[in-house]
Design an enzyme around this catalytic site. Structure first.
Site, PDB file in Angstrom:
ATOM      1  CG  ASP A  50      -2.162  -0.804   1.025  1.00  0.00           C
ATOM      2  OD1 ASP A  50      -2.569  -0.952  -0.139  1.00  0.00           O
ATOM      3  OD2 ASP A  50      -2.731  -1.284   2.014  1.00  0.00           O
ATOM      4  CG  ASP A  95     -12.174  16.478   5.330  1.00  0.00           C
ATOM      5  OD1 ASP A  95     -11.937  15.509   6.084  1.00  0.00           O
ATOM      6  OD2 ASP A  95     -11.830  16.524   4.131  1.00  0.00           O
ATOM      7  CB  ALA A 110     -16.808   4.461  -0.813  1.00  0.00           C
ATOM      8  CB  SER A 153     -20.435  11.054  -3.354  1.00  0.00           C
ATOM      9  OG  SER A 153     -19.702  11.244  -2.150  1.00  0.00           O
ATOM     10  CG  MET A 210     -18.421  14.667  -4.210  1.00  0.00           C
ATOM     11  SD  MET A 210     -18.880  15.605  -5.698  1.00  0.00           S
ATOM     12  CE  MET A 210     -20.635  15.209  -5.793  1.00  0.00           C
ATOM     13  CG  ASP A 245      -6.501  -1.554   7.144  1.00  0.00           C
ATOM     14  OD1 ASP A 245      -7.091  -1.641   6.045  1.00  0.00           O
ATOM     15  OD2 ASP A 245      -6.076  -0.476   7.606  1.00  0.00           O
TER      16      ASP A 245
END
Length: 682
Positions: A307, A344, A379, A381, A383, A518
């Site tokens: 990752d 956010d 996940a 959209s 945004m 994970d």
């Protein structure tokens, strides 16, 4: 964080291992190791002969026969001791985990919600699907998923890490482990396993070796050792009639000594210890392997799926630049970006707010006083944003914003496409900001590649391991970071399906693949990978799909896992080379001694000039036993590992363990022969 390491020869462990070594003298235990079983039979046979000679029932040198018999038993005991010591070290690690298991009661809820009526039941009676309530100070009674609440949890008993972690319902941090302790607040947990099946139970069982089975390579090597043993057994059996025909039959004691010295007893005695020690070293790195097969597969891995975030980069992308669209003021873009990021709580979102403050002195607005509607990221959209004073501001990925603009009747500007490409080519992640259907510009999120990671990938490449970076970034960004980090390939805009398809593609080419994960969405790929390291902080589904669990939840640990696996395979190969090379020197010691009377010409092979036939044979048998003890530290710690190409590694091992295996016995047998002679024992 790693656990406290045990001393190699901890006194209490040594005493316990000696007791276990004696217990393992029973036929059932010996049968599991065919090579040492032959030595065990030889010990019994020579013991019977010694008793017969001592009682006068058989002619011969009783003292010599007793000495040979005694050292054959010592050989078996030393092999048992090596295995028992490795198992003892693992059990000592397991005992520290058993202290975590406590007999306790749990509050089993009658309904799956906080405040429901509860019954007090023994924790070991909880079944899969039961709902329990745990509050501050409680020990979590079972493995499970948080379905309500959030709390700070002390997982130090499992991970060794003192810092508490947050566990809460929803997302990838809902998994809890039995035996850990709640520090604050409360959790409603749905048990995901039955008694005896918890992560802690499985961890203890694996560490103790209760479920240790021979790995494919171990089985293949055992078959090779059995084949060599059969060849030497048949060869030795033919020597008695051969010597009898010459007029002086070799004694059974000498033939048994010859057989034991020629068969690969060194690796035969240490093989099991190497496997147990490999799993123990893995736990020392805070990684729990579900089987020896998983550790062995780690050594054979030739593709690493890594990752990007947290493994290759530091994982804390920061806003570095506001790039306005044509006709838009940079401050206007910064103001809209800050508004869209006020709610956010991700590091990226906070960095956007801070950058706007630093560049244009835009102070953070009071979220409550704005009377705005915040739109969270999903996940689907891809945004997030804010609706305020008839303004609809969004920020998100290029594709998501493009769809949003077109859905609202707007047009995505060509100059913004160019700016997005420019940001991506620099290795940054572009976020596009839009108000209504008007695109305001691009935010550049810069991720920092970890120092020294490029050199580590170069070492892996030398070893023939291909590195593949997995990222959700677009192809341009992924390509730039991949070039900076020095990985061999990358998978951009990765989805669970794409990761699974990539693993299957590599496996179809005959490669072994390792990866970390994970989340629940990682479970299919983890289940498919040959080496799958699940993060302890991850979901229950991920931990069940993997064949290893990293207690530190550090994705970079995958590289260390591969190193430990390769070290175990190298240790096994090196000691096998050393063991087989040993036979050459022992051949020169015993063959001339055994047949010199019948065939004096064989004295030419006595290049070590050993004192007498009896001293030569006894010296070889003593060396054969002692070398096992001297190699125990190497078997437990593993050979020195250096990242080299396969051919360079082979040359290095042949020089050290092949040539060493030839020379050491010549020196050792000669020294023992001199000591026996000086002490008047032969």
């Amino acid at each position: 964080m790693s656990r406290k390491q045990l001393a190699l020869f901890e006194p209490t462990l040594v005493v316990q291992a000696l007791k276990e070594a004696v217990k393992k003298l029973n036929p059932q235990a010996q049968w599991r190791n065919p090579v040492m079983f032959i030595v065990w039979i030889g010990s019994l046979l020579t013991t019977c002969i010694s008793i017969a000679m001592a009682s006068g029932a058989m002619p011969g040198n009783a003292l010599f026969s007793v000495a040979i018999s005694g050292w054959l038993w010592v050989t078996v005991l030393f092999a048992n001791f090596a295995e028992a010591l490795a198992e003892g070290r693992s059990k000592a690690q397991a005992n520290s985990l058993k202290g975590v298991k406590k007999t306790a009661f749990a509050r089993k809820l009658r309904e799956p919600k906080y405040g429901a009526a509860a019954d007090k039941v023994p924790a070991d009676q909880l079944r899969k699907g039961d709902i329990v309530l745990v509050e501050a100070g409680d020990i979590i009674p079972c493995d499970g998923e948080v379905i309500e609440g959030g709390a700070s949890v002390d997982e130090s008993a499992i991970t060794g890490e003192s810092a508490p972690v947050i566990r809460e319902s929803g997302g990838d941090f809902a998994s809890v482990t039995g035996g850990t302790r709640i520090l604050s607040d409360w959790l409603v947990i749905e048990c995901s396993v039955n008694p005896g099946e918890t992560f802690l139970d499985r961890m203890i069982a694996m560490v103790e070796g209760a479920q240790r089975r021979k790995t494919p390579n171990e089985i293949a090597l055992t078959i090779l050792l059995i084949a060599l043993t059969i060849v030497f057994l048949l060869a030795t059996a033919t020597l008695w009639p051969f010597s009898a025909w010459g007029g002086n039959a070799v004694s059974v004691t000498v033939l048994v000594a010859l057989l034991v010295c020629l068969i690969p007893t060194t690796i035969g005695g240490l093989l099991s210890a190497i496997g147990v020690a490999g799993m123990s070293r893995m736990l020392g790195a805070n990684v729990v392997a579900t089987s020896g097969r998983a550790v062995e597969a780690a050594g054979d891995v030739d593709v690493l799926l890594l990752d990007k975030t947290g493994t290759i980069t530091l994982g804390n992308r920061q806003a570095s630049e506001f790039i306005p669209a044509q006709g838009v003021d940079e401050k206007t873009l910064a103001d809209a970006a800050q508004l869209a990021s006020l709610a956010d709580e991700t590091p990226e979102g906070r960095s956007i707010v801070i950058l706007a403050k630093q560049r244009f002195n835009l102070r953070e607005r009071d979220v409550q006083s704005l009377h705005a509607t915040f739109v969270p990221f999903t996940a689907q959209s891809r945004m997030s944003g804010i609706n305020i004073d008839n303004r609809m501001i969004r920020k998100g990925s290029v594709d998501a914003i493009r769809r949003h603009v077109e859905a609202n009747g707007g047009h995505f500007p060509a100059d913004v496409d160019q700016k997005v490409d420019q940001v991506a080519r620099q290795g940054a992640t572009p976020l596009v900001v839009v108000e209504g259907s008007r695109v305001l510009g691009v935010i550049a999120l810069k991720d920092i590649v970890k120092g020294g990671i490029k050199e580590r990938f170069a070492q892996l490449r030398k070893m023939g391991i291909k590195t593949v970076m997995i990222t959700g970034d677009n192809r341009l960004t992924a390509a730039a970071i991949a070039a900076e980090a020095g990985v061999d390939d990358f998978l951009a805009e990765a989805t669970p399906e794409a990761k699974l398809a990539l693993i299957r593609q590599y496996q179809a080419e005959g490669r072994l693949v390792a990866m970390t994960g994970d989340g629940t969405n990682d479970a299919p790929a983890l289940a498919q990978a040959d080496v799958a390291v699940a993060m302890n902080s991850g979901t229950q589904a991920a931990k069940e799909a993997g064949n290893m669990v990293d207690l530190d939840s550090n994705p970079t640990k995958l590289i260390e896992v591969v190193h430990i696996g390769k070290q175990m395979l190298m240790t096994r190969g090196s000691l096998t080379t050393f063991s087989i090379a040993n036979d050459v020197a022992k051949y020169f010691a015993i063959i001339p001694a055994a047949f010199a009377v019948t065939y004096p010409q064989l004295n030419a092979l006595n290049i070590m000039r050993l004192h007498s036939p009896d001293s030569a044979i006894l010296s070889a048998v003593i060396f054969n036993a002692l070398i096992i003890v001297f190699l125990i530290p190497l078997a437990l710690k593993g050979v020195s590992y250096k990242p080299l190409t396969a051919s360079a590694m082979l040359r290095r091992n042949l020089w050290i363990y092949g040539l060493g295996g030839l020379l050491v016995p010549f020196i050792g047998i000669k020294v023992i022969d001199l000591l026996l002679t000086v002490c008047g024992l032969v």
